[in-house]
Design a protein around this motif. Structure first.
Motif, short mmCIF file in Angstrom:
data_model
loop_
_atom_site.label_atom_id
_atom_site.label_comp_id
_atom_site.label_asym_id
_atom_site.label_seq_id
_atom_site.Cartn_x
_atom_site.Cartn_y
_atom_site.Cartn_z
N ASP A 24 0.86 -1.17 0.00
CA ASP A 24 0.00 0.00 0.00
C ASP A 24 0.91 1.23 0.00
OD1 ASP A 24 -1.63 2.10 0.72
OD2 ASP A 24 -2.75 0.95 2.23
N ASN A 60 -0.68 -10.20 -2.78
CA ASN A 60 -2.13 -10.23 -2.98
C ASN A 60 -2.43 -9.32 -4.18
OD1 ASN A 60 -4.95 -9.47 -2.86
ND2 ASN A 60 -4.99 -10.60 -0.94
N THR A 61 -3.02 -9.90 -5.21
CA THR A 61 -3.17 -9.18 -6.47
C THR A 61 -4.03 -7.91 -6.34
OG1 THR A 61 -4.97 -10.68 -7.06
CG2 THR A 61 -2.81 -11.17 -7.96
N ALA A 62 -4.92 -7.88 -5.35
CA ALA A 62 -5.79 -6.71 -5.19
C ALA A 62 -4.97 -5.43 -5.03
CB ALA A 62 -6.70 -6.87 -3.98
N PHE A 63 -3.87 -5.55 -4.29
CA PHE A 63 -3.07 -4.37 -4.01
C PHE A 63 -2.35 -3.86 -5.26
CE2 PHE A 63 -3.98 -6.19 0.02
CZ PHE A 63 -4.01 -5.12 0.90
N GLU A 65 -3.61 -4.56 -8.54
CA GLU A 65 -4.69 -4.12 -9.44
C GLU A 65 -5.18 -2.74 -9.08
OE1 GLU A 65 -7.92 -6.90 -9.96
OE2 GLU A 65 -6.53 -8.54 -10.26
N ALA A 66 -5.13 -2.42 -7.78
CA ALA A 66 -5.61 -1.11 -7.34
C ALA A 66 -4.80 0.02 -7.98
CB ALA A 66 -5.54 -1.01 -5.82
N TYR A 67 -3.60 -0.28 -8.46
CA TYR A 67 -2.80 0.75 -9.13
C TYR A 67 -2.81 0.58 -10.65
CZ TYR A 67 -1.38 1.63 -4.36
OH TYR A 67 -1.40 1.91 -3.01
N ARG A 239 1.31 -7.63 7.05
CA ARG A 239 1.52 -6.32 7.65
C ARG A 239 2.53 -6.33 8.79
NH1 ARG A 239 -4.67 -5.46 8.82
NH2 ARG A 239 -4.61 -7.70 8.49
#
Lengths: 273, 273
Positions: A24, A60-63, A65-67, A239
């Motif tokens: 993040d 985690n791919t979400a992090f 894809e968010a960019y 984290r």
């Protein structure tokens, strides 16, 4: 990577730690934001610093894809770096995919062939033909969501189908799927009391256990109920490791946190060997 | 887009057709391969040719991810083109995501804010807190996998939790989730006999129905059991439309196939209005 290679790495490194690379931009050290690709720079430093204590990394791919496209480039560079620099490391695309047959094949190709991950997480809701396309790849592994570590796990997963919980049904049924030897399972560490139940159904499968550390699971409990003679555990921390510090020393700080867990693992592994 | 807008478009166009943009480079007309971005060129032509017959477009992200960064660029261009040229069209990212809370938020941001989709498909296996982050976005819609159209749907979805099937439990429970007004459901058209059961639980929700056409579902059956006074149906066809021809006329051929379905829909809608 074969299961045997993974087991041998675990035994060699005395660690079954998986580091979650859930990056993040608001949480990484701010000086990295001046770099051309801050996410990759962050990951590279974290990986270099923690690899001696870990056997697996899990973006985690979400992090990513968010960019958008930039995020996918960072993901690509990260997996390439892992594969080139530390080929002995097991890699997990935490993508939680799953779709009808021909579509799952696409995802499988994307993660296994194009990106070159060793494994991918898959949701079981759509059943056998949504998972088997992933299983068809030799020496690649599919990590099925069985019992997850979040609150919502109690919404469906622990409900009973006839006399047994849905997650047990997922475990039992998936064992009969084609190439089931490529299956691993996600089992939330915050539910250590369930691990003994899980082991009755899948005694030898690898379990990917999230939720130790920040989410409050106990490593000792996990090992007590989930470990086998070949260990067959990967314990993830995201984290707690990667955001140990936001300063210049972030990578050393991450290494420090990783080491703390690895030392605890070593003590457990030494105790059983 | 609001639900009211979507309903009004359906009534205006006399169509509730959703076109699935599952683009496979091996299946598109070969002359397009000379274009700079064959996937986008294909999509643009298909969209322009079929938009008068359709109210929604649904790219399945697997087909784009399979082409890595290039694929993501094509997806981005496709959704931008749709939003700019046909803002009245409802867009669905068929991504089948779902993860723990903070991670689902990432996916939601990626699809709703960055890419600008009106809706995204989500798998329910991880329960409430994996879905609610999607629901938090105003005038965005979350399409929950409930009863899918593939063989594997019978593995878990139709199993009974206590006395009811898992998919019914998913429908009932999800209705109580925060912002549940943003929920829609995937209900496989090949299971028209289940639609009446579904409507008992979610009488007014939009249902996204795949599987008409290539997968063998009957539009009439779907409407008979699934349609409401506000229609509340989106019926998807992918391969049957977009691969109608591999020649220069592929877009007209796609339009022809879309029109056939739309004409059938119009007849049904005229019959009830």
């Amino acid at each position: 990577m074969t299961t045997e290679n993974l087991i041998s790495e675990i035994k060699k490194k005395k660690s079954f730690l998986c580091v979650g690379l859930d990056v993040d931009l608001e949480k990484i050290p701010s000086f990295l934001l001046e770099e051309e690709d801050p996410i990759f720079s962050f990951n590279k430093a974290i990986i270099d610093a923690t690899q001696q204590y870990a056997v697996a990394y899990k973006p985690n791919t979400a992090f990513y894809e968010a960019y958008g496209i930039k995020g996918w480039k960072s993901l690509e560079k990260t997996i390439n770096y892992l594969n080139q620099t530390y080929p002995e490391i097991f890699t997990i695309a935490d993508a939680k995919r799953g779709d009808i047959g021909n579509t799952s094949s696409r995802y499988a190709k994307a993660f296994f062939e194009d990106l070159g991950f060793d494994s991918v997480t898959v949701a079981p809701y759509m059943g056998k033909d949504s998972v088997e396309p992933f299983l068809a790849f030799e020496n690649k592994h599919t990590i099925l969501l069985a019992l997850t570590s979040n609150e919502g796990a109690y919404d469906f997963q622990t409900k009973k189908i006839a006399k047994e919980e849905v997650y047990k049904h997922v475990l039992k049924i998936s064992k009969s799927w084609k190439n089931a030897q490529n299956l691993m399972y996600v089992i939330g560490a915050t539910k250590a009391e369930y691990l003994a139940e899980v082991r009755k159904i899948v005694p030898d499968s690898f379990l990917l256990v999230p939720g130790v550390g920040a989410q409050g699971g106990s490593l000792k409990e996990v090992c007590k109920y989930g470990m086998t003679k070949d260990i067959n555990l990967l314990v993830n921390s995201s984290r707690g490791i990667i955001y140990a510090s936001k300063e210049q020393d972030f990578a050393e700080a991450a290494a420090g946190e990783a080491k703390i867990i690895q030392v605890e693992m070593k003590a457990i592994l030494d105790g059983i060997s």
